[in-house]
Scaffold this motif. Structure first.
Motif, PDB file in Angstrom:
ATOM      1  N   UNK A  25      43.080  38.641 -64.388  1.00  0.00           N
ATOM      2  CA  UNK A  25      41.584  37.798 -64.495  1.00  0.00           C
ATOM      3  C   UNK A  25      42.069  36.303 -64.653  1.00  0.00           C
TER       4      UNK A  25
ATOM      5  N   UNK B  52      40.966  33.722 -62.035  1.00  0.00           N
ATOM      6  CA  UNK B  52      39.943  32.531 -62.540  1.00  0.00           C
ATOM      7  C   UNK B  52      40.486  31.156 -61.688  1.00  0.00           C
TER       8      UNK B  52
ATOM      9  N   UNK C 252      38.727  30.235 -58.410  1.00  0.00           N
ATOM     10  CA  UNK C 252      37.693  28.913 -58.654  1.00  0.00           C
ATOM     11  C   UNK C 252      38.086  27.890 -57.926  1.00  0.00           C
TER      12      UNK C 252
ATOM     13  N   UNK D 205      31.865  26.022 -51.973  1.00  0.00           N
ATOM     14  CA  UNK D 205      30.465  25.477 -52.510  1.00  0.00           C
ATOM     15  C   UNK D 205      30.187  24.050 -52.065  1.00  0.00           C
TER      16      UNK D 205
ATOM     17  N   UNK E  49      37.368  27.574 -69.105  1.00  0.00           N
ATOM     18  CA  UNK E  49      36.308  28.048 -68.829  1.00  0.00           C
ATOM     19  C   UNK E  49      34.939  27.293 -68.917  1.00  0.00           C
ATOM     20  N   UNK E  50      33.879  27.500 -68.207  1.00  0.00           N
ATOM     21  CA  UNK E  50      32.586  26.583 -68.209  1.00  0.00           C
ATOM     22  C   UNK E  50      31.838  26.823 -69.428  1.00  0.00           C
ATOM     23  N   UNK E  51      30.783  25.967 -69.421  1.00  0.00           N
ATOM     24  CA  UNK E  51      29.843  26.065 -70.544  1.00  0.00           C
ATOM     25  C   UNK E  51      28.633  26.963 -70.362  1.00  0.00           C
ATOM     26  N   UNK E  52      28.297  27.466 -71.288  1.00  0.00           N
ATOM     27  CA  UNK E  52      26.723  28.295 -71.356  1.00  0.00           C
ATOM     28  C   UNK E  52      25.913  27.456 -71.909  1.00  0.00           C
ATOM     29  N   UNK E  53      24.732  27.376 -71.495  1.00  0.00           N
ATOM     30  CA  UNK E  53      23.406  27.086 -71.730  1.00  0.00           C
ATOM     31  C   UNK E  53      22.269  27.406 -71.820  1.00  0.00           C
TER      32      UNK E  53
ATOM     33  N   UNK F 269      34.849  40.475 -60.344  1.00  0.00           N
ATOM     34  CA  UNK F 269      35.016  40.040 -61.817  1.00  0.00           C
ATOM     35  C   UNK F 269      34.172  40.030 -62.714  1.00  0.00           C
TER      36      UNK F 269
ATOM     37  N   UNK G 200      29.264  27.072 -60.145  1.00  0.00           N
ATOM     38  CA  UNK G 200      30.379  26.116 -60.365  1.00  0.00           C
ATOM     39  C   UNK G 200      29.809  24.724 -60.520  1.00  0.00           C
TER      40      UNK G 200
ATOM     41  N   UNK H 117      24.983  29.351 -66.653  1.00  0.00           N
ATOM     42  CA  UNK H 117      26.459  29.253 -67.231  1.00  0.00           C
ATOM     43  C   UNK H 117      27.530  28.721 -65.883  1.00  0.00           C
ATOM     44  N   UNK H 118      28.141  28.204 -66.307  1.00  0.00           N
ATOM     45  CA  UNK H 118      29.273  27.393 -65.386  1.00  0.00           C
ATOM     46  C   UNK H 118      30.604  28.097 -65.334  1.00  0.00           C
ATOM     47  N   UNK H 119      30.969  28.330 -63.987  1.00  0.00           N
ATOM     48  CA  UNK H 119      32.063  29.132 -63.537  1.00  0.00           C
ATOM     49  C   UNK H 119      33.217  28.064 -63.768  1.00  0.00           C
ATOM     50  N   UNK H 120      34.415  28.500 -64.184  1.00  0.00           N
ATOM     51  CA  UNK H 120      34.902  29.995 -64.336  1.00  0.00           C
ATOM     52  C   UNK H 120      34.439  30.513 -65.595  1.00  0.00           C
ATOM     53  N   UNK H 121      33.966  31.649 -65.692  1.00  0.00           N
ATOM     54  CA  UNK H 121      33.158  32.158 -66.858  1.00  0.00           C
ATOM     55  C   UNK H 121      34.220  32.925 -67.792  1.00  0.00           C
ATOM     56  N   UNK H 122      34.200  32.908 -68.793  1.00  0.00           N
ATOM     57  CA  UNK H 122      34.953  33.495 -70.021  1.00  0.00           C
ATOM     58  C   UNK H 122      34.365  34.806 -70.382  1.00  0.00           C
ATOM     59  N   UNK H 123      34.703  36.038 -69.934  1.00  0.00           N
ATOM     60  CA  UNK H 123      34.300  37.376 -70.112  1.00  0.00           C
ATOM     61  C   UNK H 123      33.580  37.698 -71.289  1.00  0.00           C
TER      62      UNK H 123
ATOM     63  N   UNK I 125      32.548  35.180 -73.642  1.00  0.00           N
ATOM     64  CA  UNK I 125      31.308  34.447 -73.761  1.00  0.00           C
ATOM     65  C   UNK I 125      30.041  34.920 -72.715  1.00  0.00           C
TER      66      UNK I 125
END
Lengths: 186, 134
Positions: free
Chosen positions: A66, A70, A74, A81, A179-183, B31, B97, B116-122, B124
């Motif tokens: 994984x 990643x 990515x 993108x 890793x990216x953030x979550x909002x 994933x 992304x 949620x912004x990639x790459x993601x933390x599983x 989280x």
């Protein structure tokens, strides 16, 4: 990112390093990078004249699949993108891929070979044709990607300079984003 | 008694939900499924149109969508989702992304539950899903 005029090519050149990428539309420059174990993918939509290049390396330290996905995935997804956001059509995009050399014995687990396997598997899985490649081997490379024609010039680099390239790749690995953030919205 | 309690705890911790993942990248879909399949039932759609057709045909507890996809983008997917009465109060998450504030605002206005912004933390991701489903 800054460009500089290159007298040999007669156009501006833009240099990218490990962890970076660049995408442009209808722009005539050369994107260049220097590769040891790292891999660079040159993506090109020949119809829309949109070009982009990245430069990535899978983590040396991790055995976790994984983690590897990643980092490698990515790097590829950000490149693709940005191509799509610039107006590229996904089905038009072709790839030319370079790098993945294995010279430095200090780099464990044959990271160059892993980078090569990753990009080949990724391209098949995601349906992007690789129309040219120069991968693996024992020498570092410098590549120049013409963003208007899609043509790539490749120069092989001698062993003396190659060791500097490999050392630089090892030390720049830590700059790869985490890793990216979550909002959550209200 | 202890066994019954343990089963009850396991049952409560395991929030089984039906989730639809919409992303044009096969790798990302794999994933996500790998990360979520232990706790949830996960379906996948390879583009926005297939995703919209799927959540119109059957009901999902949660949709996770990419932003930049060919033809129909993630914002359109969210708007189509919110038009349907059965999804007005159900969560839909953007996984992309893109971390730009303007894009996030567009997502919020379209009706996204979160970004949620990639790459993601599983880990989280799982925690976020538990929160929006709770």
């Amino acid at each position: 990112m800054k460009t500089h005029y290159h007298p040999k090519f007669g156009i501006d050149v833009l240099n990218i390093t490990a962890g970076e990428h660049y995408v442009c539309k209808n722009k005539h420059i050369m994107i260049t990078t220097i590769l040891g174990s790292c891999v660079a993918a040159c993506a090109f939509d020949p119809i829309k004249k949109i070009a982009g290049m990245n430069h990535f390396m899978l983590p040396i330290s991790s055995n976790n699949n994984l983690d590897k996905m990643r980092y490698g995935h990515h790097a590829m997804e950000v490149l693709i993108n940005d191509m799509l956001v610039s107006g590229a059509i996904k089905s038009n995009i072709v790839l030319k891929v370079f790098g993945g050399a294995n010279v430095n014995r200090n780099i464990s687990k044959n990271i160059g070979r892993q980078n090569v396997e990753f990009i080949r598997e990724w391209a098949v899985k995601e349906n992007f044709p690789i129309i040219a490649e120069d991968l693996d081997g024992e020498y570092a490379r410098r590549i120049y990607f013409n963003t208007l024609t899609g043509k790539v010039n490749r120069l092989m680099i001698g062993q003396d300079k190659a060791n500097i390239v490999f050392h630089k790749e090892e030390t720049t690995q830590n700059t790869i984003p985490q890793y990216g953030d979550v909002e959550l919205f209200d | 008694m202890r066994i019954a309690l343990a089963i009850r705890i396991i049952f409560l911790e395991k929030i089984m939900a039906k989730i639809l993942v919409i992303d044009d990248s096969r790798t990302i879909r794999e994933m996500l499924i790998f990360s979520l399949k232990a706790q949830h039932t996960v379906d996948e759609a390879e583009n926005g149109q297939i995703g919209i057709d799927m959540f119109k045909r059957q009901t999902y507890d949660l949709v996770i969508t990419d932003l930049n996809m060919p033809n129909i983008d993630g914002l359109t997917v969210i708007r189509e989702y919110r038009k349907l009465p059965q999804y007005r109060s159900k969560p839909i998450l953007m996984l992309t992304t893109e971390a730009d504030a303007t894009k996030k605002q567009q997502g919020k206005e379209a009706g996204a539950t979160g970004w949620m912004v990639k790459p993601f933390d599983p880990a989280k991701l799982i925690a976020t899903i538990a929160k929006v489903l709770g």
